[in-house]
Scaffold this active site. Sequence first.
Site, short mmCIF file in Angstrom:
data_model
loop_
_atom_site.label_atom_id
_atom_site.label_comp_id
_atom_site.label_asym_id
_atom_site.label_seq_id
_atom_site.Cartn_x
_atom_site.Cartn_y
_atom_site.Cartn_z
N LYS A 99 0.88 -1.18 0.00
CA LYS A 99 0.00 0.00 0.00
C LYS A 99 0.91 1.22 0.00
O LYS A 99 1.54 1.55 1.00
CB LYS A 99 -0.88 -0.11 1.23
N GLU A 158 9.16 1.27 11.25
CA GLU A 158 10.24 2.24 11.05
C GLU A 158 9.58 3.61 11.09
O GLU A 158 8.88 3.99 10.16
CB GLU A 158 10.93 1.94 9.70
N CYS A 185 13.31 10.54 7.61
CA CYS A 185 13.12 10.13 9.01
C CYS A 185 14.42 10.23 9.80
O CYS A 185 14.39 10.51 11.00
CB CYS A 185 12.55 8.72 9.08
N GLU A 188 9.25 16.11 15.27
CA GLU A 188 9.75 15.87 13.91
C GLU A 188 9.04 16.86 12.98
O GLU A 188 7.81 16.79 12.81
CB GLU A 188 9.43 14.43 13.51
P1 NDP Z 1 1.48 8.45 7.86
O1 NDP Z 1 2.12 7.66 8.94
O2 NDP Z 1 0.05 8.79 7.97
O3 NDP Z 1 1.63 7.67 6.45
C1 NDP Z 1 2.50 6.60 6.19
C2 NDP Z 1 1.73 5.49 5.46
O4 NDP Z 1 0.73 4.94 6.31
C3 NDP Z 1 0.98 5.98 4.23
O5 NDP Z 1 0.97 4.97 3.24
C4 NDP Z 1 -0.41 6.20 4.78
O6 NDP Z 1 -1.42 6.21 3.81
C5 NDP Z 1 -0.55 5.01 5.69
N1 NDP Z 1 -1.57 5.15 6.74
C6 NDP Z 1 -2.16 6.27 7.21
N2 NDP Z 1 -3.05 5.97 8.18
C7 NDP Z 1 -3.03 4.62 8.30
C8 NDP Z 1 -3.72 3.69 9.14
N3 NDP Z 1 -4.61 4.09 10.05
N4 NDP Z 1 -3.46 2.37 9.00
C9 NDP Z 1 -2.55 1.94 8.11
N5 NDP Z 1 -1.86 2.76 7.29
C10 NDP Z 1 -2.09 4.08 7.39
O7 NDP Z 1 2.32 9.73 7.62
P2 NDP Z 1 1.81 11.13 6.99
O8 NDP Z 1 1.87 10.99 5.54
O9 NDP Z 1 0.48 11.52 7.56
O10 NDP Z 1 2.88 12.15 7.55
C11 NDP Z 1 2.72 12.68 8.86
C12 NDP Z 1 4.05 12.80 9.56
O11 NDP Z 1 4.62 11.52 9.72
C13 NDP Z 1 5.10 13.58 8.79
O12 NDP Z 1 4.97 14.94 9.00
C14 NDP Z 1 6.36 13.03 9.38
O13 NDP Z 1 6.65 13.70 10.58
C15 NDP Z 1 6.02 11.59 9.67
N6 NDP Z 1 6.49 10.67 8.60
C16 NDP Z 1 7.56 9.88 8.86
C17 NDP Z 1 8.05 9.07 7.88
C18 NDP Z 1 9.23 8.21 8.11
O14 NDP Z 1 9.93 7.86 7.15
N7 NDP Z 1 9.49 7.78 9.33
C19 NDP Z 1 7.48 9.04 6.53
C20 NDP Z 1 6.31 9.86 6.38
C21 NDP Z 1 5.86 10.65 7.38
P3 NDP Z 1 -1.83 7.60 3.11
O15 NDP Z 1 -0.60 8.27 2.65
O16 NDP Z 1 -2.64 7.13 1.98
O17 NDP Z 1 -2.58 8.38 4.15
#
Ligand code: NDP
Length: 479
Positions: free
Chosen positions: A183, A257, A291, A388
């Site tokens: 996904k 992660e 990250c 973050e």
């Molecule tokens: P999310 O954690 O929401 O997104 C990461 C993935 O999880 C996406 O594919 C998202 O789908 C999916 N997702 C969202 N909600 C659910 C759920 N309830 N169950 C299962 N999967 C889910 O990150 P965001 O995109 O909202 O970013 C928010 C913050 O997270 C950023 O500002 C940053 O601080 C942090 N972040 C950290 C990352 C890392 O590499 N550690 C990467 C990205 C974000 P969808 O995109 O379709 O909502």
Amino acid sequence: MNTWEYAESIESSSIVSIEKKYGIFFDGQFQSPNSKKYLKTISPSTEEVLSSVALGNKSDIDSAVESAKSGLKVWSKLSGTQRAKYLFKLARLIQERSREFAVLESLDGGKPIKESRDFDLPQVAANFFYFAGWADKLDISWNTKGLKPYGIVGQIIPWNFPLLMLSWKVAPALATGNVVILKPAESTPLTALLFAELCQEVGLPPGVFNLVTGDGTTGAALVQHPDVSKIAFTGSTAVGKYIQNETADRDIGLTLELGGKAANIVFNDAAIDQAVEGVVNGIFFNQGHVCCAGSRLVLQEDIHDEFVSKLEKRMQSLRVGNPLDKNTDIGAINSKEQLDKISSLVNEGIAEGGSIFQTDCDLPTDGYWFRPTLFTNAQPSYKISREEIFGPVLTTLTFRTPEEAIEISNNTEYGLSAGIWTEKGSKILWAADRLQAGVIWANTFNKFDPSSPFGGYKESGFGREGGRHGLLSYLKVQS
Ligand code: NDP
């Protein structure tokens, strides 16, 4: 002094062909979603709609799981050598079509072409080659007779390194004999969809790789499916915690992660110019959407003024703009939501008393942009020192003694990465021993290799990706 006029050098986007609409990929084919719903994916640098992709629901996840079950029947009968052949073919095709993938990644995600072309894509291919090489050597390494693949693995990836995160997850899972339902993030699905086309091209047995695009509800449906035996997730700590709660009562493998707030420590004996370069790379690489970004500059007090003045001068030379311009250093912020989050945290930093420096560069009118930003005079209690930000924003904290540097650096709920800058090898070893972080770089930053395990402590998650440890995450002890 006369300055030269700037001449842009734009990578052509004509190499990519983007469909108007994409379905869900299962049973080796693109199929219309049961949900009958689609969402738009846009280019964050222009706000132009690039395509519509399926918004998968629970019923679409059910279809992908049925497809994965039949894929597993075939995949589990293949030898490691046979699995390796498919992975090597994928690696070679990724290399052959790397320019196309790089342009697509920059269009859909906003990252500079020089990063998608010179960092993401070489790393993606390297991961497929590396794990392909392991597929027929698992027995030699651990006597895998006592270990077996999980079976159906659900993988949820974020938007900051879309294809690279796919490779970190898909390559080791397939190498160890699992099948995958992926996904991708809502805002960056296009390179994963192109990867599905590659799976067709190499003749990967149907059902071995399945792709369900959608939003958070799609990810949640994947997590909740009882026939999924392992979840590998990269993203926010909040969603990681949700997944851990949701799966707590199941016999399921889990790798999380999550976020980070890495300290990049600069001691007063460091080579200052190199350290400035490393600090710039540590935070401004990929717009700070990283990250393991070095988002806290932990600076020895007696070099503060000299270091900050050199850093500000270097920041002024960063070119912000069109991701397809080969000279661009900082591309577009990935989404309006992320831009709002960065702006709000920066405004809080100013309100709390931090001194802000931002570069004078012109920003494009359309799209989502944020100037490279540096905070000084910040306290460890400020939100900009703790949360973050996931954008091009660096917060400076100062220390007097090495012990204080360690205390400040470890004063975070995260524990993903850290950097140490000093001329003394003994100081590197002393500090690395005391830092609570999964990855520690010395006199460099953001260096990656498929053979090196990556992962965090504390709220940065658990489990490792990459290297032999990353393979083990996809194998469980035989019951
Ligand atoms: P999310 O954690 O929401 O997104 C990461 C993935 O999880 C996406 O594919 C998202 O789908 C999916 N997702 C969202 N909600 C659910 C759920 N309830 N169950 C299962 N999967 C889910 O990150 P965001 O995109 O909202 O970013 C928010 C913050 O997270 C950023 O500002 C940053 O601080 C942090 N972040 C950290 C990352 C890392 O590499 N550690 C990467 C990205 C974000 P969808 O995109 O379709 O909502």
